[in-house]
Each structure stands twice: as C-alpha cells, then as structure tokens.
Motif scaffolding. Sequence first.
Motif, short mmCIF file in Angstrom:
data_model
loop_
_atom_site.label_atom_id
_atom_site.label_comp_id
_atom_site.label_asym_id
_atom_site.label_seq_id
_atom_site.Cartn_x
_atom_site.Cartn_y
_atom_site.Cartn_z
N VAL A 19 0.86 -1.18 0.00
CA VAL A 19 0.00 0.00 0.00
C VAL A 19 0.90 1.24 0.00
CG1 VAL A 19 -1.73 1.31 1.29
CG2 VAL A 19 -1.84 -1.21 1.24
N ALA A 20 0.90 1.98 -1.13
CA ALA A 20 1.67 3.22 -1.19
C ALA A 20 0.84 4.35 -0.59
CB ALA A 20 2.03 3.54 -2.64
N PHE A 21 1.53 5.34 -0.03
CA PHE A 21 0.78 6.46 0.53
C PHE A 21 1.49 7.77 0.22
CE2 PHE A 21 3.36 4.39 3.80
CZ PHE A 21 4.17 5.42 4.25
N ASP A 22 0.70 8.82 0.20
CA ASP A 22 1.19 10.18 -0.05
C ASP A 22 1.92 10.66 1.20
OD1 ASP A 22 1.49 12.92 -0.23
OD2 ASP A 22 -0.46 13.25 -1.18
N PRO A 23 3.22 10.99 1.09
CA PRO A 23 3.99 11.39 2.28
C PRO A 23 3.37 12.56 3.03
CG PRO A 23 5.43 11.19 0.37
CD PRO A 23 4.04 11.02 -0.13
N SER A 24 2.62 13.41 2.33
CA SER A 24 2.06 14.57 3.03
C SER A 24 0.78 14.21 3.78
CB SER A 24 1.80 15.70 2.03
OG SER A 24 0.90 15.28 1.04
N HIS A 25 0.23 13.02 3.50
CA HIS A 25 -0.98 12.60 4.22
C HIS A 25 -0.82 11.18 4.77
CE1 HIS A 25 -2.54 15.58 1.22
NE2 HIS A 25 -3.12 16.04 2.31
N TRP A 26 0.40 10.86 5.20
CA TRP A 26 0.63 9.47 5.61
C TRP A 26 -0.27 9.05 6.76
CZ3 TRP A 26 2.54 8.46 10.54
CH2 TRP A 26 3.12 9.55 11.22
N GLN A 27 -0.58 9.99 7.67
CA GLN A 27 -1.40 9.62 8.83
C GLN A 27 -2.81 9.16 8.39
OE1 GLN A 27 0.24 12.54 8.47
NE2 GLN A 27 1.18 13.22 10.41
N THR A 28 -3.46 9.99 7.58
CA THR A 28 -4.83 9.65 7.19
C THR A 28 -4.86 8.44 6.25
OG1 THR A 28 -4.67 11.37 5.49
CG2 THR A 28 -5.81 11.94 7.53
N GLU A 29 -3.82 8.31 5.41
CA GLU A 29 -3.85 7.17 4.49
C GLU A 29 -3.57 5.85 5.21
OE1 GLU A 29 -2.08 7.73 0.66
OE2 GLU A 29 -2.81 9.80 0.51
N LEU A 30 -2.72 5.90 6.22
CA LEU A 30 -2.49 4.66 6.99
C LEU A 30 -3.70 4.34 7.89
CD1 LEU A 30 1.33 4.92 7.77
CD2 LEU A 30 0.17 3.41 6.14
N ARG A 41 -8.63 0.98 8.59
CA ARG A 41 -10.09 0.84 8.48
C ARG A 41 -10.49 -0.25 7.51
NH1 ARG A 41 -10.92 7.05 9.17
NH2 ARG A 41 -11.87 7.09 11.23
N ARG A 42 -9.61 -0.55 6.54
CA ARG A 42 -9.90 -1.65 5.62
C ARG A 42 -9.53 -3.01 6.21
NH1 ARG A 42 -7.46 2.24 1.97
NH2 ARG A 42 -5.48 1.11 2.04
N GLY A 43 -9.04 -3.03 7.44
CA GLY A 43 -8.68 -4.30 8.07
C GLY A 43 -7.28 -4.76 7.72
#
Lengths: 364, 364
Positions: free
Chosen positions: B326-337, B342-344
């Motif tokens: 799962v890649a995430f945007d470094p500027s929104h890592w908190q909400t994306e993780l 939430r997806r389990g």
Amino acid sequence: MVDKTNGSTTGTAAADDRETVADKTIADKTVADMTVGIVGLGLIGGSLARRLAARGLHVIAWNHRDHPYAQAEADGIRCVASLAQLAAAKPRVIVLCNPLKAMPAILAELKPVLDPAATTLTDVGSVKGMVREQVEAAGLGECYVGAHPMAGNELSGWQAADPALYDDALWAVTVRDDTSYERFRDVANLIVSGAGNRIIVLDDTVHDQAAALISHMPHVVATALINQLVDDPNRNIAAALAAGSWRDMTRVALTDPNRTRAMVDEDAANVESLLRAMAGRLTAVADALRDGDDGAMTRFFADGQPFRDYKMMQRSDDVRYEERDVAFDPSHWQTELLASARRGEHVIGFAGDHAVCVQVRSAV
Amino acid sequence: MVDKTNGSTTGTAAADDRETVADKTIADKTVADMTVGIVGLGLIGGSLARRLAARGLHVIAWNHRDHPYAQAEADGIRCVASLAQLAAAKPRVIVLCNPLKAMPAILAELKPVLDPAATTLTDVGSVKGMVREQVEAAGLGECYVGAHPMAGNELSGWQAADPALYDDALWAVTVRDDTSYERFRDVANLIVSGAGNRIIVLDDTVHDQAAALISHMPHVVATALINQLVDDPNRNIAAALAAGSWRDMTRVALTDPNRTRAMVDEDAANVESLLRAMAGRLTAVADALRDGDDGAMTRFFADGQPFRDYKMMQRSDDVRYEERDVAFDPSHWQTELLASARRGEHVIGFAGDHAVCVQVRSAV
C-alpha cells in the motif's frame, strides 16, 4: 438421610467422584423396579436413557426414527414402535425428551393412550410455562410435573448420547399448587435416586425468570454487542484490537441466531423485562460517568461482590458443600421446597416422607 | 516488499510458525544497530526487552526496583540505575512500559535528561488520549509516538516475562497530524522488524473509541449482569441454573473491580456513549418483544452476521491472509495509513520509503 450408594452425596465436585456415578448400579428400592419411558433418543433423551439403564432401571423408549434402536437395545433399553406401545407399558414416569416444536403433536398422540393412574408425565424443556400450557391444552395437566436438566453440550443426536452428560447434573423440577405430591415424588426419585442427580423445586414463573436472567437475556446482550461492532465505521479496527474479554462476551452471539431467537421468543415477557432493567443499569453508569459521580461508580462496581465471592469459593480446590435435612409441611410442600431452593439448597435425596436431604450449593 | 527473514510474513496463524519468531536473530539493517530503552521490566516491558534482545537489538533497561537486573543482564539486557543513565545512552526509541499511574512522575524525571534529537518516546498504555496529554503536559509531545501492543495475560511482573508473549502480536500505533514521519518510522520499524509484529496506524480518538467498544464497555456490561443477578430475589436459583453462556459473559466481571473501574474512568466519554448506544439496542429489542415486531427481531438477529462470518473465516484451519503493498502520499501518511487500518489491513513491514506491506487480517 439419603442413600449413600447413589453416588451424589459426596459433597465434592471432583471429577473422579462423578465419573463413577453413571455406570453404578443403584440399590435404591424406590426406583430399582421403576419403569421409565423416554420419548426421543437424541442427545438429552439418549444420554438419560443410557444412564438410567446402566444404573439398573427398566427403560423403554420411542424415537421418531428407529435408527438408534439396535444400539439402544444393546444398552438395555427396550425400544418400541409407537407412543401407544410406550404408554401401554404403563411406565411410572414418561420423560418427554423430544424437541419443543414437536411437543403439541406428541401430547395429542399420547392423550388417548396414556393411563393417568399409572403414569406421570415430565419433560426436559428449557422453558416451563409454555410446556405446561401445551400439556394443559392436551388435557394431560393432572399427570404433569415439569423438569429441566442442566445438561447438554454443543452436540446433538443419539450418536452423541453419553450417560456421563448427567454427571453431577442439577435439574429444576417445576410444580404448581395443585401438583400431586406423589407424582412429584416419583419424578424427584427418578432424578435423585435413578439418575443420581440433584434437584431444585420451582414454579414455572421462577424457573422461566431465572432462565431468562442467566441465559436468554445474556444471549440478546451478546448479540447487541456484535451488532454494535458491525455498525461502527471503525469496525475492522475494533475487530483487530479485540481480545479475550470481547471473545468471551460475544461467543454465544456466534451460534445459530435463529435458535437464539426461538429461545428468546419462548420466554419473551421475562426477557423484555430484564432487557429494560439492563438498559437502566447501563444508562445509570453512563450518567455517573457524565456527572463524575464517584459514589455511584463505587456502588456499581461493589454491588456484584457477593457473586464474585461465590465464584471464588466455587473455584477453590477442596470445596465442600454443607449438607442438612430439611423437613417440610406436607400441605405446603411446594412453597417450602421453593424457599429451600431460594436458600441455595439442592435436594440430593429424601429423608423420610416429608423431609429432603440438601446440599448448600448455590448460596450467593 | 518486506524482509522475509523477520518471521512475520508467513500469513498463517499457525503456532508452529509463530514460536520461531521470538528467538530469531534478525538481519534487518534498519533495526539491527538500534538501541532501545525499556522503562519498566514487568510482564509487558520485560517480555518486550527479552524479545528484542533475543532478536539482536541493543536493549537498555531501567526498573523502579533492581530485583530483575541479574536475570535481565543474563538475557543480554543492559540494566541501569537511573532514568538519567537510560536517557544518556541516547536510545533511538524509549518504550515506557511502566504502570499508567507512574507516568506523570516518570515523564517529569525524563524531561530534563532526554535528548529529543536522539530519542523518540513511545509507550504501551491501553489508553492513548490520556497518555498523550500527560506527555504533552511534561513538555515531551514533540518526541512522542503512541503505541499499544495487543499482548498480555493474567500474570504480572518480571518473573512472568516471556518473549513469546508477543508472538503474532498486533500493536496499535497512534499518531497526530504533527507527528514526525521519521519518529513514526523508528517506532514502526522497532515493532515490525525489531519485535516481528504487526501494526495498525490510528489516531488517539479512534484507538480509544475502539478500545471502549471491544473492552471497556463490555466490562461494564458484564458487571451489570452480575449486579442484575445479585439484586434478584431468586439469585441463588439463578446461580444454580447458570451454565456456559452466563459463565463466559460474566468472566471479566470477576476480575479486580477497581482495575476495571480505573480502565473505564480513563476512557469515560467513549464508554458513556457506547453504554447509551447499548441501552438503546436493548430497549429496542424489549419494545420489539412487547409489540411482537417480527421484522425488528429478524433484523436484530441478522445485523451481526458479518461478524459471525468473519469469526467463522478466522477459525478455519488453513486461514491465509491476502498480502499487498500500500503506497501512501507522504504529506498525508497519517490519514492514508488510518484508512488502511479501516480496511482491516495490518502493516507487516515497509516497502520503500512511502509504502507499507500489509496483510488483510481484520476485514469484517
């Protein structure tokens, strides 16, 4: 005092003692020549039939299908092809171990063939008020004494039947003001001397309220807990964090919800009232948390202490239950035996015509 | 993809696999030269210290009493006499494993000696909002990343410490919008590569709400159940009839009520809200029983089905969890993780600078 040979007077919960009960041939004259009819050779009826036969009683049985008959006959159980044949044998007690949903049909079939002078009817149903209504509706009320053994496991059917299922079992026996003392005594003797078990004597209302408290209502609470999780937007996170407390409190919500619902519907008024009481308790704690009400919180966490103490006592390795004889007035035997049950006394035998020998087993 | 040598990528819950994790020396360069400070060598801290030392990390520890020091040193844990000495070693991460009630005093003692440029602070507390407030109050907020391992048993103290306590454990890691990604990554690496465990990334609010749902609120419900029994005039009869469902649903009410109350008080607002929700659910079932509302009863017993299905899947013998990056945007890592949690999905390692490798473990 109770006949010490029946195996249930040890006063200990040690498995070693209990394991000898099932196969012990009893010498008690009150039941050694008793013929017992069993309707339904499933887990509960099959286990009881095998236990009673192993302990020397004459057991005659009918099942809606005859597939268990060969094995049952080998265990000393006489199997018959019809309820009419079962009734014709004039057993002292017939124990209805059929599913509750089959009860009206079986009662209707028994009514024309049963000799009320010869036979008392009892059952093993987990609700008592509803069964009595069905028995009354079938015109068999005068013959009836209710019973509910605290025995069972997650299995079902004759293949799972095991005399040890009743090791150290307690039965609730339910009576009314107009119940014949002789019929009660036949059923009670069958249980304490025949099966080597304990009884408490209740009325239908007390039984069904207590069953709602310790089983039917908690099943609803467990179901509400899993519903609360499923409705939560963070349910996958909650499921990830769930540990032992959640697992234990929701286990019964994982069983067949239709069976749970049927159980709740059969005891609806009691469950309704207990759910409102529980809702009130939870709301009171919510209010105390909102208000920072230290006194209310302290009381909430202290109120259940007698139950904690009781469980601690039960868990001790060498628990010994006090035994005593309890005499009762023959004209008020129902209320006096109910009072005994309220004191946490379990009847383990008769001590003369109007006295029982009890163990103090569940005094919270 | 995650380093396959860290032992947590098997995707099975088989005990055979897990038992090898604790003693395996890790090769992961991200943590092999990491020094970890452990404050408190009780069950949780002692087990973690032993596990990390066994897996090749440099572990330095302080305990409020030095009785475990000889054994800890034998396990490769360097023990020091003061928090000042612990901080002076400049561990990359200090894990606060002290009791929650000691937290303010320990934070106050750490504040003047901790080098924020060298050390990140984390903890193992079961509530996260309150601990963060205490860390902020001590002026250490910028160093802090919260953590809560799902590990424990009924024991306590160093003598019970066991590296296997963390076998297959999940940790909640709690962050804020202003949490440093580097600090988060140090804590996350310590857990996934160092301890060989899984993490989900949450904020304090989501953590504490979920913990209230699956633990704190159910403890109150269990307590209310035993109070309901104790208040019943037929409580000794109810106790006599009680069987497995009652035993399981009240087990957590038998533990120390003061500890339960402290847990509830620490998460009061969430518990309050969930108790009101549960009271509403129980009242709705009571109304449906009163009204004979078949539709409402049917829905009530159907609503939790996704959780039943999830538990059924979990119990299957050969459960295999889907793995993905799962890649995430470094500027929104908190909400994306958080969205991943939430997806389990449970994080089992990093896959480059801004991607994690996850297992889908708790998708209800």
